[in-house]
Design a protein around this motif. Structure first.
Motif, PDB file in Angstrom:
ATOM      1  N   MET A  33       0.604  -0.776  -0.016  1.00 23.25           N
ATOM      2  CA  MET A  33       0.105  -0.216   0.241  1.00 23.25           C
ATOM      3  C   MET A  33       0.830   1.213   0.165  1.00 23.25           C
ATOM      4  N   GLY A  34       0.000   2.569  -0.902  1.00 20.45           N
ATOM      5  CA  GLY A  34       0.877   3.408  -0.857  1.00 20.45           C
ATOM      6  C   GLY A  34       0.159   4.958  -0.873  1.00 20.45           C
ATOM      7  N   TRP A  35       1.067   5.878  -0.337  1.00 21.86           N
ATOM      8  CA  TRP A  35       0.681   6.944  -0.607  1.00 21.86           C
ATOM      9  C   TRP A  35       1.748   7.223  -1.653  1.00 21.86           C
ATOM     10  N   TYR A  36       0.615   8.886  -2.184  1.00 19.77           N
ATOM     11  CA  TYR A  36       1.083   9.651  -3.631  1.00 19.77           C
ATOM     12  C   TYR A  36       0.434  11.327  -2.760  1.00 19.77           C
ATOM     13  N   ARG A  37       1.535  12.150  -4.110  1.00 17.99           N
ATOM     14  CA  ARG A  37       0.847  13.038  -4.203  1.00 17.99           C
ATOM     15  C   ARG A  37       1.142  14.254  -5.321  1.00 17.99           C
ATOM     16  N   GLN A  38      -0.180  14.821  -5.954  1.00 14.91           N
ATOM     17  CA  GLN A  38       0.113  15.667  -7.357  1.00 14.91           C
ATOM     18  C   GLN A  38      -0.288  16.940  -6.791  1.00 14.91           C
ATOM     19  N   ALA A  39       1.022  17.910  -7.565  1.00 17.91           N
ATOM     20  CA  ALA A  39       0.419  19.040  -6.799  1.00 17.91           C
ATOM     21  C   ALA A  39       0.419  19.872  -8.066  1.00 17.91           C
ATOM     22  N   PRO A  40      -0.635  20.854  -8.420  1.00 20.43           N
ATOM     23  CA  PRO A  40      -0.633  21.475  -9.685  1.00 20.43           C
ATOM     24  C   PRO A  40       0.308  21.821 -10.066  1.00 20.43           C
ATOM     25  N   GLY A  41      -0.443  20.994 -11.920  1.00 25.64           N
ATOM     26  CA  GLY A  41       0.713  21.552 -13.078  1.00 25.64           C
ATOM     27  C   GLY A  41       2.221  20.758 -12.736  1.00 25.64           C
ATOM     28  N   LYS A  42       2.183  19.247 -11.515  1.00 29.09           N
ATOM     29  CA  LYS A  42       3.352  18.518 -11.288  1.00 29.09           C
ATOM     30  C   LYS A  42       2.648  17.206 -11.942  1.00 29.09           C
ATOM     31  N   GLN A  43       4.020  16.357 -11.563  1.00 28.05           N
ATOM     32  CA  GLN A  43       3.848  14.999 -11.991  1.00 28.05           C
ATOM     33  C   GLN A  43       3.129  14.321  -9.925  1.00 28.05           C
ATOM     34  N   ARG A  44       2.758  13.360 -10.457  1.00 30.18           N
ATOM     35  CA  ARG A  44       1.921  12.922  -9.568  1.00 30.18           C
ATOM     36  C   ARG A  44       3.784  11.543  -8.853  1.00 30.18           C
ATOM     37  N   ASP A  45       4.086  12.053  -7.429  1.00 30.27           N
ATOM     38  CA  ASP A  45       5.115  11.226  -6.946  1.00 30.27           C
ATOM     39  C   ASP A  45       4.412  10.524  -5.612  1.00 30.27           C
ATOM     40  N   PHE A  46       6.436   9.526  -5.375  1.00 35.65           N
ATOM     41  CA  PHE A  46       5.865   9.291  -3.881  1.00 35.65           C
ATOM     42  C   PHE A  46       5.453   9.660  -3.055  1.00 35.65           C
ATOM     43  N   VAL A  47       5.334   9.252  -1.995  1.00 31.61           N
ATOM     44  CA  VAL A  47       5.252   9.829  -0.676  1.00 31.61           C
ATOM     45  C   VAL A  47       5.888   9.055   0.515  1.00 31.61           C
ATOM     46  N   ALA A  48       5.272   7.643   0.674  1.00 29.56           N
ATOM     47  CA  ALA A  48       5.067   6.933   1.661  1.00 29.56           C
ATOM     48  C   ALA A  48       4.227   5.575   1.212  1.00 29.56           C
ATOM     49  N   GLY A  49       5.152   4.240   1.386  1.00 23.76           N
ATOM     50  CA  GLY A  49       4.463   3.019   1.021  1.00 23.76           C
ATOM     51  C   GLY A  49       4.823   1.870   2.486  1.00 23.76           C
ATOM     52  N   ILE A  50       4.031   1.033   2.307  1.00 24.06           N
ATOM     53  CA  ILE A  50       4.146   0.767   2.971  1.00 24.06           C
ATOM     54  C   ILE A  50       3.927  -1.529   2.899  1.00 24.06           C
ATOM     55  N   SER A  51       4.503  -2.132   3.226  1.00 17.06           N
ATOM     56  CA  SER A  51       4.341  -3.420   3.004  1.00 17.06           C
ATOM     57  C   SER A  51       3.855  -4.683   3.552  1.00 17.06           C
ATOM     58  N   SER A  52       3.348  -5.797   2.968  1.00 19.95           N
ATOM     59  CA  SER A  52       2.269  -6.549   4.067  1.00 19.95           C
ATOM     60  C   SER A  52       3.160  -6.731   5.233  1.00 19.95           C
ATOM     61  N   GLY A  53       4.093  -6.740   5.729  1.00 18.67           N
ATOM     62  CA  GLY A  53       4.908  -7.060   6.498  1.00 18.67           C
ATOM     63  C   GLY A  53       5.108  -6.208   7.401  1.00 18.67           C
ATOM     64  N   GLY A  54       4.722  -5.214   7.419  1.00 20.36           N
ATOM     65  CA  GLY A  54       4.955  -3.519   7.625  1.00 20.36           C
ATOM     66  C   GLY A  54       5.793  -3.125   7.556  1.00 20.36           C
ATOM     67  N   SER A  55       6.877  -3.134   6.701  1.00 23.16           N
ATOM     68  CA  SER A  55       8.170  -2.488   6.298  1.00 23.16           C
ATOM     69  C   SER A  55       7.602  -1.236   5.810  1.00 23.16           C
ATOM     70  N   THR A  56       8.484  -0.058   5.920  1.00 24.96           N
ATOM     71  CA  THR A  56       7.632   1.408   5.582  1.00 24.96           C
ATOM     72  C   THR A  56       8.837   1.921   4.704  1.00 24.96           C
ATOM     73  N   ASN A  57       8.789   2.833   3.469  1.00 27.05           N
ATOM     74  CA  ASN A  57       9.794   3.779   2.829  1.00 27.05           C
ATOM     75  C   ASN A  57       8.315   5.565   2.851  1.00 27.05           C
ATOM     76  N   TYR A  58      10.012   6.007   2.721  1.00 25.52           N
ATOM     77  CA  TYR A  58       9.810   7.705   2.479  1.00 25.52           C
ATOM     78  C   TYR A  58       9.552   8.367   1.622  1.00 25.52           C
TER      79      TYR A  58
END
Length: 114
Positions: A33-58
């Motif tokens: 599962m992940g979260w992304y964000r997109q500001a006006p006029g910009k591309q959609r960027d990765f924000v944070a993600g979490i694996s099934s086992g709970g490992s995270t990256n930002y």
């Protein structure tokens, strides 16, 4: 697979918001599962993600301020956002990866402004 995001809004700089994304129709507990964000006029960027086992990256821009978590029983992923800055203003999208396919929620607006 359906994803529905909640919790966006307007907040002053330095404030906090918690986003939620409820998933249905998927094998949530084994999916990334992940979260992304997109500001006006910009591309959609990765924000944070979490694996099934709970490992995270930002993304470097949110490390130490944002925390992603998941509740498999509720098939929900969360994004706790603290110390918000104006540059965090964007539409935030949740993302689920199942069997190599990406699924997206409808997005929720976050505005950080004084």
């Amino acid at each position: 697979v359906q994803l529905q995001a909640f919790g966006g809004g307007m907040v002053q700089p330095g404030g906090s918001l918690r986003l939620s994304c409820a998933a249905s129709g998927s094998i949530f507990s084994i999916n990334y599962m992940g979260w992304y964000r997109q500001a006006p006029g910009k591309q959609r960027d990765f924000v944070a993600g979490i694996s099934s086992g709970g490992s995270t990256n930002y993304a470097d821009s949110v490390k130490g301020r944002f925390t992603i978590s998941r509740d498999n029983a509720k098939t929900t992923v969360y994004l706790q956002m603290n110390s918000l800055k104006p540059e965090d203003t964007a539409v935030y999208y949740c993302n689920e990866v199942q069997s190599g396919s990406h699924y997206w929620g409808q997005g929720t607006q976050v505005t950080v402004s004084s």
